[in-house]
Scaffold this active site. Structure first.
Site, PDB file in Angstrom:
ATOM      1  N   CYS A   7      98.197  50.541  70.095  1.00  0.00           N
ATOM      2  CA  CYS A   7      99.569  50.970  69.776  1.00  0.00           C
ATOM      3  C   CYS A   7     100.193  49.975  68.801  1.00  0.00           C
ATOM      4  CB  CYS A   7     100.418  51.063  71.042  1.00  0.00           C
ATOM      5  SG  CYS A   7     100.182  52.586  71.975  1.00  0.00           S
ATOM      6  N   ASP A  30      86.251  48.849  62.130  1.00  0.00           N
ATOM      7  CA  ASP A  30      86.069  48.102  63.377  1.00  0.00           C
ATOM      8  C   ASP A  30      85.915  46.617  63.049  1.00  0.00           C
ATOM      9  OD1 ASP A  30      84.983  49.017  66.469  1.00  0.00           O
ATOM     10  OD2 ASP A  30      84.635  46.951  65.809  1.00  0.00           O
ATOM     11  N   HIS A  46     100.175  56.948  72.291  1.00  0.00           N
ATOM     12  CA  HIS A  46      99.301  56.323  73.287  1.00  0.00           C
ATOM     13  C   HIS A  46      98.683  57.381  74.196  1.00  0.00           C
ATOM     14  CE1 HIS A  46      97.586  53.202  75.819  1.00  0.00           C
ATOM     15  NE2 HIS A  46      97.914  53.985  76.836  1.00  0.00           N
ATOM     16  N   ASN A  87      83.809  56.233  74.017  1.00  0.00           N
ATOM     17  CA  ASN A  87      83.463  55.621  75.295  1.00  0.00           C
ATOM     18  C   ASN A  87      84.599  55.859  76.281  1.00  0.00           C
ATOM     19  OD1 ASN A  87      80.963  54.424  74.452  1.00  0.00           O
ATOM     20  ND2 ASN A  87      82.140  52.875  73.340  1.00  0.00           N
ATOM     21  N   HIS A  98      93.003  52.810  74.821  1.00  0.00           N
ATOM     22  CA  HIS A  98      93.746  53.695  73.921  1.00  0.00           C
ATOM     23  C   HIS A  98      92.678  54.502  73.204  1.00  0.00           C
ATOM     24  CE1 HIS A  98      97.228  54.287  70.826  1.00  0.00           C
ATOM     25  NE2 HIS A  98      96.191  54.999  70.390  1.00  0.00           N
ATOM     26  N   HIS A 100      90.015  56.190  71.135  1.00  0.00           N
ATOM     27  CA  HIS A 100      89.541  55.903  69.782  1.00  0.00           C
ATOM     28  C   HIS A 100      88.171  56.538  69.589  1.00  0.00           C
ATOM     29  CE1 HIS A 100      88.546  52.554  72.487  1.00  0.00           C
ATOM     30  NE2 HIS A 100      87.410  52.418  71.810  1.00  0.00           N
ATOM     31  N   HIS A 102      84.820  56.232  67.517  1.00  0.00           N
ATOM     32  CA  HIS A 102      83.980  55.396  66.647  1.00  0.00           C
ATOM     33  C   HIS A 102      83.252  56.316  65.668  1.00  0.00           C
ATOM     34  CE1 HIS A 102      83.807  51.664  69.246  1.00  0.00           C
ATOM     35  NE2 HIS A 102      84.116  52.539  70.183  1.00  0.00           N
TER      36      HIS A 102
HETATM   37  P1  5GP Z   1      85.320  50.423  72.958  1.00  0.00           P
HETATM   38  O1  5GP Z   1      84.408  49.329  73.438  1.00  0.00           O
HETATM   39  O2  5GP Z   1      86.604  50.453  73.756  1.00  0.00           O
HETATM   40  O3  5GP Z   1      84.669  51.768  72.873  1.00  0.00           O
HETATM   41  O4  5GP Z   1      85.673  50.073  71.459  1.00  0.00           O
HETATM   42  C1  5GP Z   1      86.671  49.187  71.086  1.00  0.00           C
HETATM   43  C2  5GP Z   1      86.379  48.776  69.670  1.00  0.00           C
HETATM   44  O5  5GP Z   1      87.538  48.210  69.116  1.00  0.00           O
HETATM   45  C3  5GP Z   1      85.267  47.741  69.555  1.00  0.00           C
HETATM   46  O6  5GP Z   1      84.219  48.248  68.716  1.00  0.00           O
HETATM   47  C4  5GP Z   1      85.963  46.524  68.941  1.00  0.00           C
HETATM   48  O7  5GP Z   1      85.143  45.821  68.020  1.00  0.00           O
HETATM   49  C5  5GP Z   1      87.191  47.136  68.281  1.00  0.00           C
HETATM   50  N1  5GP Z   1      88.356  46.258  68.225  1.00  0.00           N
HETATM   51  C6  5GP Z   1      88.869  45.533  69.262  1.00  0.00           C
HETATM   52  N2  5GP Z   1      89.973  44.875  68.851  1.00  0.00           N
HETATM   53  C7  5GP Z   1      90.146  45.185  67.536  1.00  0.00           C
HETATM   54  C8  5GP Z   1      91.120  44.791  66.553  1.00  0.00           C
HETATM   55  O8  5GP Z   1      92.055  44.031  66.816  1.00  0.00           O
HETATM   56  N3  5GP Z   1      90.973  45.295  65.313  1.00  0.00           N
HETATM   57  C9  5GP Z   1      89.953  46.150  64.984  1.00  0.00           C
HETATM   58  N4  5GP Z   1      89.912  46.590  63.732  1.00  0.00           N
HETATM   59  N5  5GP Z   1      89.026  46.548  65.886  1.00  0.00           N
HETATM   60  C10 5GP Z   1      89.116  46.061  67.138  1.00  0.00           C
HETATM   61 ZN    ZN Z   2      98.159  52.465  73.091  1.00  0.00          ZN
END
Ligand code: 5GP
Ligand code: ZN
Length: 114
Positions: A7, A30, A46, A87, A98, A100, A102
């Site tokens: 957010c 990422d 959110h 995920n 939140h 997302h 990929h």
């Molecule tokens: P998850 O593990 O929840 O599926 O993916 C979270 C993703 O967010 C990870 O691939 C991680 O590298 C990315 N990520 C976490 N914090 C940040 C950030 O502050 N900036 C960016 N650009 N990516 C982030």
């Molecule tokens: Zn959020």
């Protein structure tokens, strides 16, 4: 309520390498890429996880996939291909609560994922 990480990123309070944004979504690289191309697409509103999506999010989801496809093409992933990953929960390794999407590509991706 305290804003979550994405957010804050959506609001521009945390810097990101932004590929695209409008009033509803943001696409950004990422921070810890798992492939030569790895970006995330998030709704600005959110939504904690994929399990919080419902019928009334159909328009938003259509828009998110449109942004995914446009940015994947722009990143050079067409026609070779790309993978879209969401995920959910601990077993899948969701680390940011939140929603997302990929988008990974730019190399041959193995299947199934680890
Ligand atoms: P998850 O593990 O929840 O599926 O993916 C979270 C993703 O967010 C990870 O691939 C991680 O590298 C990315 N990520 C976490 N914090 C940040 C950030 O502050 N900036 C960016 N650009 N990516 C982030
Ligand atoms: Zn959020």
């Amino acid at each position: 309520m305290e804003k979550c990480l994405f957010c804050r990123l959506a609001a521009g309070e945390i810097p990101s390498d932004t590929l695209f944004e409008d009033d509803r979504v943001k696409a950004f690289k990422d921070i810890n890429p798992g492939a030569p191309v790895h970006f995330l697409v998030i709704p600005k509103e959110h939504i904690a996880s994929v399990r919080d999506l419902a019928e009334h999010d159909a328009d938003l989801l259509g828009h998110i996939f449109d942004v995914i496809n446009t940015q994947a093409k722009r990143a050079g992933l067409v026609p070779n291909g790309y993978r879209i990953v969401v995920n959910h929960g601990a077993d899948a390794g969701q680390s940011v609560q939140h929603l997302h999407f990929h988008v990974l590509g730019g190399r041959k991706l193995s299947w199934p994922p680890g």
